[in-house]
Design a protein around this motif. Structure first.
Motif, PDB file in Angstrom:
ATOM      1  N   SER A 364       7.021   0.669   7.983  1.00  0.00           N
ATOM      2  CA  SER A 364       6.078  -0.133   7.200  1.00  0.00           C
ATOM      3  C   SER A 364       4.764  -0.333   7.939  1.00  0.00           C
ATOM      4  CB  SER A 364       6.707  -1.489   6.857  1.00  0.00           C
ATOM      5  OG  SER A 364       7.908  -1.329   6.132  1.00  0.00           O
ATOM      6  N   VAL A 365       4.816  -0.549   9.254  1.00  0.00           N
ATOM      7  CA  VAL A 365       3.584  -0.768  10.014  1.00  0.00           C
ATOM      8  C   VAL A 365       2.702   0.469   9.975  1.00  0.00           C
ATOM      9  CG1 VAL A 365       2.700  -1.123  12.342  1.00  0.00           C
ATOM     10  CG2 VAL A 365       4.545  -2.561  11.491  1.00  0.00           C
ATOM     11  N   PHE A 366       3.275   1.644  10.212  1.00  0.00           N
ATOM     12  CA  PHE A 366       2.495   2.886  10.134  1.00  0.00           C
ATOM     13  C   PHE A 366       1.976   3.113   8.714  1.00  0.00           C
ATOM     14  CE2 PHE A 366       4.426   3.730  14.192  1.00  0.00           C
ATOM     15  CZ  PHE A 366       3.542   4.574  14.839  1.00  0.00           C
ATOM     16  N   TYR A 367       2.830   2.848   7.738  1.00  0.00           N
ATOM     17  CA  TYR A 367       2.427   3.050   6.345  1.00  0.00           C
ATOM     18  C   TYR A 367       1.291   2.110   5.961  1.00  0.00           C
ATOM     19  CZ  TYR A 367       2.620   2.704   1.259  1.00  0.00           C
ATOM     20  OH  TYR A 367       2.301   2.657  -0.062  1.00  0.00           O
ATOM     21  N   ILE A 368       1.371   0.853   6.357  1.00  0.00           N
ATOM     22  CA  ILE A 368       0.326  -0.113   6.017  1.00  0.00           C
ATOM     23  C   ILE A 368      -1.000   0.259   6.669  1.00  0.00           C
ATOM     24  CG2 ILE A 368      -0.401  -2.508   6.336  1.00  0.00           C
ATOM     25  CD1 ILE A 368       2.537  -3.313   6.014  1.00  0.00           C
ATOM     26  N   PHE A 369      -0.979   0.694   7.921  1.00  0.00           N
ATOM     27  CA  PHE A 369      -2.208   1.042   8.636  1.00  0.00           C
ATOM     28  C   PHE A 369      -2.927   2.206   7.951  1.00  0.00           C
ATOM     29  CE2 PHE A 369      -4.348   3.590  11.915  1.00  0.00           C
ATOM     30  CZ  PHE A 369      -5.269   2.649  12.388  1.00  0.00           C
ATOM     31  N   PHE A 370      -2.211   3.294   7.692  1.00  0.00           N
ATOM     32  CA  PHE A 370      -2.865   4.464   7.089  1.00  0.00           C
ATOM     33  C   PHE A 370      -3.129   4.258   5.603  1.00  0.00           C
ATOM     34  CE2 PHE A 370      -1.326   6.446  10.970  1.00  0.00           C
ATOM     35  CZ  PHE A 370      -2.381   7.295  11.294  1.00  0.00           C
ATOM     36  N   THR A 371      -2.373   3.384   4.953  1.00  0.00           N
ATOM     37  CA  THR A 371      -2.667   3.076   3.557  1.00  0.00           C
ATOM     38  C   THR A 371      -3.968   2.297   3.435  1.00  0.00           C
ATOM     39  OG1 THR A 371      -0.319   3.074   2.975  1.00  0.00           O
ATOM     40  CG2 THR A 371      -1.808   1.912   1.489  1.00  0.00           C
ATOM     41  N   THR A 489      -3.159  -3.411 -11.439  1.00  0.00           N
ATOM     42  CA  THR A 489      -1.746  -3.792 -11.340  1.00  0.00           C
ATOM     43  C   THR A 489      -0.864  -2.607 -10.959  1.00  0.00           C
ATOM     44  OG1 THR A 489      -2.132  -5.469 -13.024  1.00  0.00           O
ATOM     45  CG2 THR A 489       0.147  -4.904 -12.551  1.00  0.00           C
ATOM     46  N   SER A 490      -1.084  -1.474 -11.618  1.00  0.00           N
ATOM     47  CA  SER A 490      -0.270  -0.289 -11.319  1.00  0.00           C
ATOM     48  C   SER A 490      -0.559   0.241  -9.919  1.00  0.00           C
ATOM     49  CB  SER A 490      -0.547   0.802 -12.354  1.00  0.00           C
ATOM     50  OG  SER A 490      -1.909   1.165 -12.353  1.00  0.00           O
ATOM     51  N   SER A 491      -1.824   0.149  -9.464  1.00  0.00           N
ATOM     52  CA  SER A 491      -2.151   0.608  -8.106  1.00  0.00           C
ATOM     53  C   SER A 491      -1.483  -0.282  -7.065  1.00  0.00           C
ATOM     54  CB  SER A 491      -3.667   0.613  -7.910  1.00  0.00           C
ATOM     55  OG  SER A 491      -4.290   1.499  -8.814  1.00  0.00           O
ATOM     56  N   ALA A 492      -1.525  -1.613  -7.290  1.00  0.00           N
ATOM     57  CA  ALA A 492      -0.882  -2.520  -6.341  1.00  0.00           C
ATOM     58  C   ALA A 492       0.631  -2.313  -6.311  1.00  0.00           C
ATOM     59  CB  ALA A 492      -1.213  -3.968  -6.705  1.00  0.00           C
ATOM     60  N   ARG A 493       1.231  -2.124  -7.473  1.00  0.00           N
ATOM     61  CA  ARG A 493       2.670  -1.870  -7.509  1.00  0.00           C
ATOM     62  C   ARG A 493       3.009  -0.542  -6.844  1.00  0.00           C
ATOM     63  NH1 ARG A 493       3.186  -1.924 -12.555  1.00  0.00           N
ATOM     64  NH2 ARG A 493       3.566  -4.146 -12.814  1.00  0.00           N
ATOM     65  N   GLY A 494       2.148   0.460  -7.028  1.00  0.00           N
ATOM     66  CA  GLY A 494       2.384   1.747  -6.397  1.00  0.00           C
ATOM     67  C   GLY A 494       2.263   1.690  -4.888  1.00  0.00           C
ATOM     68  N   LEU A 495       1.301   0.907  -4.378  1.00  0.00           N
ATOM     69  CA  LEU A 495       1.159   0.774  -2.934  1.00  0.00           C
ATOM     70  C   LEU A 495       2.368   0.083  -2.311  1.00  0.00           C
ATOM     71  CD1 LEU A 495      -2.616  -0.216  -2.631  1.00  0.00           C
ATOM     72  CD2 LEU A 495      -1.576   2.001  -2.146  1.00  0.00           C
ATOM     73  N   LEU A 496       2.944  -0.870  -3.018  1.00  0.00           N
ATOM     74  CA  LEU A 496       4.107  -1.566  -2.482  1.00  0.00           C
ATOM     75  C   LEU A 496       5.364  -0.688  -2.482  1.00  0.00           C
ATOM     76  CD1 LEU A 496       3.655  -5.105  -4.077  1.00  0.00           C
ATOM     77  CD2 LEU A 496       3.226  -4.438  -1.713  1.00  0.00           C
ATOM     78  N   THR A 497       5.435   0.243  -3.415  1.00  0.00           N
ATOM     79  CA  THR A 497       6.622   1.088  -3.506  1.00  0.00           C
ATOM     80  C   THR A 497       6.436   2.447  -2.847  1.00  0.00           C
ATOM     81  OG1 THR A 497       5.871   1.851  -5.688  1.00  0.00           O
ATOM     82  CG2 THR A 497       7.402  -0.030  -5.618  1.00  0.00           C
ATOM     83  N   GLY A 498       5.279   2.695  -2.244  1.00  0.00           N
ATOM     84  CA  GLY A 498       5.081   3.948  -1.522  1.00  0.00           C
ATOM     85  C   GLY A 498       4.363   5.029  -2.284  1.00  0.00           C
TER      86      GLY A 498
END
Length: 544
Positions: A364-371, A489-498
């Motif tokens: 999650s940490v790596f994913y959050i940083f590059f996201t 909304t869909s972008s935020a949901r997509g970012l949370l699910t990968g």
């Protein structure tokens, strides 16, 4: 019997016209006189007149008179000043020949480039370039088609507009909106392009320094920071080391490639400036979107890899959690059903659930940083995309005309009561519309009304005017018509699910037109006749 006299200014092209727009008459001026009671009673009764036909007749009267005067009555100017008319015709013919020759030369160049591009369109190199520079190619095609079709739009077939001032105004605005957009686009492109061309070396040095600082101070340092103890989180050392080394190597390889290609960046800056001067600011802006996506390919690649790993991990944890609850996802019915798992399945699920859950913070940490980095890049591209669509969609000619003559943009009609006594108004530029009272009123009632009130009511037919927001709002609504309402909304949901955030918003661009391919002589004749048509019908081809 009551007589209702309505006085109105005769509609004229380039001055004003009347337009029915129900529900927009909230800005009426307060009448100085009180309305008679029978007027309110008439408003309550069903209308016997088709107001659309009445407004159409008012808008058509003066247009028919102008058409009659131009085609039937003798032209006195040609008889009294033959030398002036001959000189004017000669100037128009020279202008038509020069404009048609220049446009035909540009047409030949575009046809040659189009054939050259279609010759190797089947090769894999062209396919890759078309996908990499899709935004640039789309905007170049739109601009080239706008330039090719200018004689079609200028000449057109506007026989209907000759009979009504409203139709003539709409036809003229439709043409001039496109031309004003091209002119403003080219002016902005010339301004930015000349500035960029004169400061190409400093701009190139500034961009390279910025890219170097981002690579060293953010990407490389960020990878080292993530492999340690980021923000005090205790991560899995082995997994953090693997993910950090993969990210670091991808960044290092891509930075090395760009370092060796850095000497070409100065030519890219100059090409960007020249394209803005020739084709307008939207072309280099679209090229910037493609180049940003290409220059940050290493960030998007690492983010894609981490998104895939994160989403698979989230899906596996969700499936194992459903196993512990005795539930199973039914893909056919799109619902959760009960299911009896075996003991072996529960044991295997427990063995997999524990390491996946403990490794989730590291991923999650790596994913959050590059996201965060990739989302910032996507938002920058979306901002440039909105700017391009705004430049295309803004009706600059309407804004200019609204500032010069707001009466050319009516929004509904209303009546201003002038007098409740019989008054005669005699003016060559004034029209009158008489309406007899409703025949359904009884004789005794009409006698009583005539004793209490005057039998004649005089009022002016006025027009409400659109404000600048009401003029621009339809164009901007059309620009964002293709954007999904739940994009955020869909972008935020997509970012949370990968799932990755889309790099484009999908804002509207001008309608695509088919590529024109006609003989050169015919295109020259078409351009020549379009310019000559402007001289023959100046009322409907020029903004007055």
């Amino acid at each position: 019997m009551f007589t209702y006299v309505i006085v109105y200014d005769t509609p004229r092209f380039g001055v004003h016209h009347f337009l029915l727009c129900f529900g927009s008459s909230s800005e009426q001026v307060k009448n100085p006189l009180m309305k008679p009671k029978w007027v309110n009673e008439l408003h309550q009764k069903q209308s016997l007149l088709d107001l659309d036909a009445v407004i159409l007749a008012i808008n058509s009267s003066n247009a028919a008179k102008i058409f009659f005067d131009r085609n039937v009555r003798p032209k006195r100017s040609s008889v009294q000043f033959p030398i002036v008319c001959m000189f004017s015709a000669l100037i128009w013919n020279l202008l038509a020949i020069s404009v048609a020759s220049f446009s035909t030369l540009f047409y030949i160049i575009l046809q040659f480039l189009s054939r050259f591009a279609s010759y190797g369109s089947e090769s894999w190199i062209c396919v890759i370039l078309a996908k990499a520079f899709c935004n640039t190619w789309k905007n170049i095609r739109i601009r080239c088609c706008q330039i090719l079709y200018w004689p079609i739009f200028l000449r057109g077939d506007y026989h209907r507009s000759l009979s009504c001032v409203e139709y003539a105004e709409k036809a003229a605005l439709h043409r001039h909106v496109m031309w004003s957009s091209i002119v403003v686009d080219v002016l902005l492109g010339s301004l930015i392009g000349l500035t960029l061309l004169f400061h190409a070396e400093s701009a190139c040095l500034c961009v390279l320094n910025f890219a170097h600082n981002i690579t060293n101070n953010l990407l490389r340092s960020g990878c080292v920071w993530l492999m340690g103890v980021p923000a005090g989180f205790k991560l899995n050392t082995e997994l953090a080391g693997i993910l950090g080394m993969i990210s670091f190597n991808v960044i290092q390889i891509w930075s090395t490639l760009w370092f060796h290609m850095g000497f070409l960046f100065i030519y890219f800056i100059k090409g960007l400036a020249i394209s803005g001067i020739i084709l307008g600011v939207t072309i280099p802006a679209a090229l910037m979107i493609d180049m940003i996506a290409l220059a940050t390919l290493h960030v998007s690649s690492v983010n894609w890899f981490l998104s895939l790993l994160y989403s698979l991990q989230i899906q596996a944890l969700a499936a194992l959690w459903r196993l512990f609850r005795g539930r199973k996802w039914n893909p056919l019915r799109q619902r959760l059903d009960s299911y009896d798992y075996t003991v072996e399945q529960h044991i295997v699920g427990s063995l997999l659930f524990t390491p996946l859950l403990l490794l989730l913070p590291t991923t999650s940490v790596f994913y959050i940083f590059f996201t965060i980095l990739n989302t910032t890049i996507c938002l920058l591209c979306i901002l440039v995309e909105i700017t391009i669509s705004t430049i295309h969609a803004t009706p600059y000619s309407k804004i200019f005309l609204w500032l010069m003559s707001p009466r050319r943009f009516p929004s509904g009609t209303w009546l201003e009561i002038i007098s409740s006594q019989s008054n005669a108004i005699d003016s060559p530029e004034i029209g009158c519309l008489n309406e007899i009272g409703s025949p359904s009123m009884g004789t005794q009632q009409r006698k009583d009304s005539s004793e209490r009130r005057s039998s004649v009511l005089v009022s002016f037919l006025r027009s409400n005017l659109l404000n600048i927001g009401q003029i621009l709002l339809p164009h901007y609504k059309n620009m964002f018509s293709g954007v999904c309402g739940s994009f955020i909304t869909s972008s935020a949901r997509g970012l949370l699910t990968g799932r990755r955030m889309p790099s484009t918003l999908g804002t509207g661009l001008p309608a695509p037109m088919p590529w024109m391919s006609i003989p050169y002589k015919e295109y020259w004749r078409l351009c020549h006749d379009s310019v000559i048509a402007c001289m023959q019908n100046p009322e409907y081809h020029l903004i007055q």
